[in-house]
Design a protein around this motif. Structure first.
Motif, short mmCIF file in Angstrom:
data_model
loop_
_atom_site.label_atom_id
_atom_site.label_comp_id
_atom_site.label_asym_id
_atom_site.label_seq_id
_atom_site.Cartn_x
_atom_site.Cartn_y
_atom_site.Cartn_z
N SER A 27 -3.78 37.40 4.38
CA SER A 27 -3.10 37.29 5.67
C SER A 27 -1.98 38.33 5.72
N ALA A 28 -1.34 38.46 6.87
CA ALA A 28 -0.24 39.41 7.01
C ALA A 28 0.91 39.07 6.06
N GLN A 29 1.20 37.78 5.90
CA GLN A 29 2.27 37.37 5.00
C GLN A 29 1.91 37.68 3.55
N TRP A 30 0.64 37.49 3.20
CA TRP A 30 0.20 37.79 1.85
C TRP A 30 0.36 39.29 1.56
N TRP A 31 -0.05 40.12 2.50
CA TRP A 31 0.09 41.57 2.32
C TRP A 31 1.55 41.98 2.27
N LEU A 32 2.40 41.31 3.03
CA LEU A 32 3.84 41.61 2.98
C LEU A 32 4.40 41.33 1.59
N ILE A 33 4.00 40.21 0.99
CA ILE A 33 4.44 39.88 -0.37
C ILE A 33 3.97 40.96 -1.35
N VAL A 34 2.72 41.37 -1.24
CA VAL A 34 2.17 42.38 -2.14
C VAL A 34 2.91 43.71 -1.98
N ILE A 35 3.09 44.14 -0.75
CA ILE A 35 3.72 45.43 -0.48
C ILE A 35 5.19 45.44 -0.90
N LEU A 36 5.93 44.38 -0.56
CA LEU A 36 7.34 44.33 -0.94
C LEU A 36 7.53 44.29 -2.45
N SER A 37 6.71 43.51 -3.13
CA SER A 37 6.82 43.45 -4.59
C SER A 37 6.50 44.80 -5.21
N ALA A 38 5.43 45.42 -4.78
CA ALA A 38 5.06 46.73 -5.32
C ALA A 38 6.12 47.78 -4.99
N LEU A 39 6.65 47.74 -3.77
CA LEU A 39 7.68 48.69 -3.35
C LEU A 39 8.93 48.57 -4.21
N PHE A 40 9.38 47.33 -4.43
CA PHE A 40 10.60 47.15 -5.22
C PHE A 40 10.37 47.53 -6.68
N LEU A 41 9.22 47.24 -7.23
CA LEU A 41 8.95 47.65 -8.61
C LEU A 41 8.83 49.17 -8.72
N PHE A 42 8.27 49.81 -7.69
CA PHE A 42 8.20 51.27 -7.68
C PHE A 42 9.59 51.89 -7.56
N ILE A 43 10.43 51.32 -6.70
CA ILE A 43 11.82 51.80 -6.57
C ILE A 43 12.55 51.65 -7.90
N PHE A 44 12.32 50.51 -8.55
CA PHE A 44 12.94 50.29 -9.86
C PHE A 44 12.48 51.36 -10.85
N TYR A 45 11.21 51.64 -10.86
CA TYR A 45 10.66 52.65 -11.76
C TYR A 45 11.28 54.03 -11.49
N PHE A 86 1.42 34.79 -3.42
CA PHE A 86 0.58 35.90 -3.85
C PHE A 86 -0.65 35.34 -4.57
N LEU A 87 -0.41 34.49 -5.54
CA LEU A 87 -1.48 33.78 -6.25
C LEU A 87 -1.14 32.30 -6.23
N VAL A 88 -2.11 31.49 -5.87
CA VAL A 88 -1.84 30.06 -5.69
C VAL A 88 -1.47 29.36 -6.99
N PHE A 89 -2.05 29.79 -8.09
CA PHE A 89 -1.79 29.11 -9.36
C PHE A 89 -0.49 29.56 -10.01
N THR A 90 0.25 30.44 -9.35
CA THR A 90 1.55 30.87 -9.87
C THR A 90 2.67 30.45 -8.93
N HIS A 91 2.56 29.25 -8.37
CA HIS A 91 3.57 28.83 -7.41
C HIS A 91 4.95 28.70 -8.06
N ARG A 92 5.00 28.58 -9.35
CA ARG A 92 6.30 28.58 -10.02
C ARG A 92 6.73 30.01 -10.37
N PHE A 93 5.90 30.95 -10.09
CA PHE A 93 6.18 32.35 -10.38
C PHE A 93 6.01 33.14 -9.08
N ASN A 94 6.90 32.87 -8.15
CA ASN A 94 6.81 33.51 -6.84
C ASN A 94 7.14 34.98 -6.98
N SER A 95 6.24 35.82 -6.55
CA SER A 95 6.39 37.26 -6.79
C SER A 95 7.58 37.86 -6.06
#
Length: 126
Positions: A27-45, A86-95
């Protein structure tokens, strides 16, 4: 009592998986989570100070643990919840919590490494 809790937990997990698979995944929200997480990790790198890599990663992991503890407390006491995962089985590990917030805290520390300036910079952004 323990068996009843396990059955209820499994029922909730099944419902969450069904919702994630049919309504949340891609969904749009799922893609937003993926993009924001990747963007912030890339910025960190890109921005991480490689001369102080060990210490900066220590700060990252400390903030990672602190965010995890606060997140667990908030979810346990129903202060907040995450309708999209992002992944349902990682609800305690929100990306979002474990990528975005630790990166921000670590980069603030990197640029304001004196504790006084770090807390001023951190608190001024709240």
């Amino acid at each position: 009592m323990v068996n009843q809790l396990e059955v209820l937990t499994q029922h909730v997990n099944d419902k969450q998986y069904y919702y994630w698979l049919h309504h949340d995944l891609f969904s749009a929200q799922w893609w937003l989570i993926v993009i924001l997480s990747a963007l912030f990790l890339f910025i960190f790198y890109l921005l991480v100070d490689r001369q102080r890599m060990v210490f900066i990663l220590l700060v990252f992991f400390i903030s990672f643990v602190l965010v995890g503890i606060v997140d667990e407390l908030g979810k346990f006491f129903d202060v907040w919840s995450y309708p999209h995962q992002f992944l349902v089985f990682t609800h305690r590990f929100n990306s979002a919590d474990f990528a975005v917030i630790p990166v921000i805290l670590t980069l603030v520390y990197q640029f304001f490494s004196k504790w006084k300036f770090y807390w001023i910079a951190l608190l001024s952004n709240l």
